[in-house]
Scaffold this active site. Structure first.
Site, PDB file in Angstrom:
ATOM      1  N   GLY A   8      -6.565   8.768 -24.027  1.00 51.52           N
ATOM      2  CA  GLY A   8      -7.530   7.794 -23.056  1.00 51.52           C
ATOM      3  C   GLY A   8      -6.369   6.485 -23.121  1.00 51.52           C
ATOM      4  CG  LEU A  10      -2.590   6.408 -18.903  1.00 56.44           C
ATOM      5  CD1 LEU A  10      -2.952   7.684 -17.505  1.00 56.44           C
ATOM      6  CD2 LEU A  10      -1.055   6.117 -18.709  1.00 56.44           C
ATOM      7  N   GLY A  11      -6.034   3.811 -20.681  1.00 54.28           N
ATOM      8  CA  GLY A  11      -6.507   3.113 -20.290  1.00 54.28           C
ATOM      9  C   GLY A  11      -6.819   1.112 -21.016  1.00 54.28           C
ATOM     10  CD  GLN A  12     -10.289  -3.380 -22.209  1.00 52.36           C
ATOM     11  OE1 GLN A  12     -11.392  -3.119 -22.867  1.00 52.36           O
ATOM     12  NE2 GLN A  12      -9.817  -5.257 -22.926  1.00 52.36           N
ATOM     13  NE  ARG A  36      -5.403   7.409 -14.134  1.00 56.08           N
ATOM     14  CZ  ARG A  36      -5.334   6.392 -14.311  1.00 56.08           C
ATOM     15  NH1 ARG A  36      -3.929   5.677 -13.452  1.00 56.08           N
ATOM     16  NH2 ARG A  36      -4.980   5.599 -15.522  1.00 56.08           N
ATOM     17  CE1 TYR A 142     -18.758   2.544 -24.676  1.00 65.02           C
ATOM     18  CE2 TYR A 142     -19.813   0.656 -25.629  1.00 65.02           C
ATOM     19  CZ  TYR A 142     -18.673   1.158 -25.146  1.00 65.02           C
ATOM     20  OH  TYR A 142     -17.258   1.251 -25.391  1.00 65.02           O
ATOM     21  CE  LYS A 146     -17.936   4.634 -27.941  1.00 67.05           C
ATOM     22  NZ  LYS A 146     -16.650   5.010 -27.989  1.00 67.05           N
TER      23      LYS A 146
HETATM   24  N1  SER Z   1     -16.202  -4.134 -24.412  1.00 63.57           N
HETATM   25  C1  SER Z   1     -17.206  -3.077 -24.261  1.00 63.57           C
HETATM   26  C2  SER Z   1     -18.557  -3.105 -22.795  1.00 63.57           C
HETATM   27  O1  SER Z   1     -19.258  -3.771 -22.965  1.00 63.57           O
HETATM   28  C3  SER Z   1     -18.107  -2.957 -25.419  1.00 63.57           C
HETATM   29  O2  SER Z   1     -18.479  -2.445 -26.143  1.00 63.57           O
HETATM   30  O3  SER Z   1     -19.300  -1.939 -22.765  1.00 63.57           O
END
Ligand code: SER
Length: 318
Positions: A8, A10-12, A36, A142, A146
């Protein structure tokens, strides 16, 4: 020296962690990966980069073998708001690929760092100064992924001796790559809009507190925890970490000190608002401070000055 694989990348987080880790460990020791190869990306062009889709075990294994990897930083994940619109994909990406990474780590003797989140908390917990060891009953997909990820990492550590470590990141604020569909994203977008339009319409309501952190502190958290003396770690998966806690009006007030005409209005998104309300108002990160000297450098004031000056320079060139 470690040989690190970042998924990951290329992510934030990955787009900045890759550059930071290349500086800390040497460009030859960091293998960035993603699905990518965007043109002009420093992640792709300024060091080693492998095309990896983390749903495909063989692609991860090939990179681990080819580069003699001993440390996997597993970042590929779906964030909270996107997870609510596609829960099955969130489970497959966040849990399915983590399980693959843990199995590979067991077989090839790698350590694993993967981020958890404030989203592991949902109902029935202490919302202010949320303790390290607290009841987890997440109410978002999510958060479910996690929380499951924390359990999987602990399981692989206890059962197979894999060196797994993680932090529960709060909202991360950065000026390089935009976050991809989270609930805390408002605290990034507000800075872009302040510079572009001097106005921001917030999807999170005033008075809604969440923990936040500036990206340079998040990068330090990852490297410092990876390098922490295992003998001192009582916890592993995952540590509460925070740098500040604020509601949208507080970041707006801080921006107004730099851009007096700036205005915040509210157009609350009910799904994201419900998610935000299920998360802690503030975390207690004493365990991280005690076990591996966690000590963030940025607060709301210093972060806002830095964000605005970096974004002004960046947006001028776009
Ligand atoms: N920044 C994340 C979100 O808002 C939380 O871990 O999904």
């Amino acid at each position: 020296m470690r040989k690190i694989l970042i998924t990951g990348a290329l992510g934030q987080i990955g787009s900045e962690l890759t550059v930071h880790m290349r500086e800390v460990y040497g460009t030859a020791n960091v293998v960035a990966s993603g699905r990518r190869t965007p043109k002009g990306s420093v992640v792709v062009e300024d060091g080693i980069f492998e095309l990896i889709d983390t749903s495909d075990v063989s692609q991860i294994v090939n990179a681990v073998k080819k580069h003699k990897i001993d440390t996997i930083v597993h970042l590929s994940a779906i964030l909270s708001a996107v997870g609510e619109s596609d829960p099955v994909k969130a489970w497959d990406v966040n849990v399915g690929s983590l399980l693959k990474v843990l199995e590979i780590a067991r077989e090839y003797n790698c350590s694993v760092f993967t981020p958890s989140s404030i989203a592991v908390f949902g109902v029935g917990y202490q919302k202010m100064k949320t303790p390290q060891d607290e009841y987890q009953r997440p109410t978002t997909m999510y958060g479910v992924t996690k929380s499951s990820g924390e359990l999987l990492c602990d399981y692989y550590s206890k059962r197979f001796g894999v060196d797994t470590r993680g932090v529960r990141f709060p909202g991360l604020i950065s000026n390089v790559t935009l976050p991809g569909g989270g609930t805390t994203d408002y605290a990034v977008h507000i800075y872009y809009e302040a510079i572009k339009n001097k106005k921001y319409s917030s999807f999170i309501n005033k008075g809604t507190y969440m923990d936040m952190m500036y990206m340079p502190d998040a990068l330090d958290a990852i490297v410092n925890l990876i390098e922490a003396d295992p003998a001192k770690l009582i916890h592993r998966n995952a540590f509460n970490v925070t740098a500040m806690s604020f509601a949208p009006e507080h970041v707006a007030d801080e921006i107004k000190k730099h851009i007096p005409e700036f205005e915040i209005v509210y157009d609350v998104d009910p799904v994201k608002q419900a998610i935000a309300e299920s998360w802690p108002d503030s975390l207690d990160d004493t365990a991280a401070r005690e076990e591996w000297d966690w000590n963030p450098k940025y607060n709301l004031q210093t972060m806002t000055s830095d964000m605005l000056s970096k974004l002004r320079a960046k947006l001028k060139n776009e």
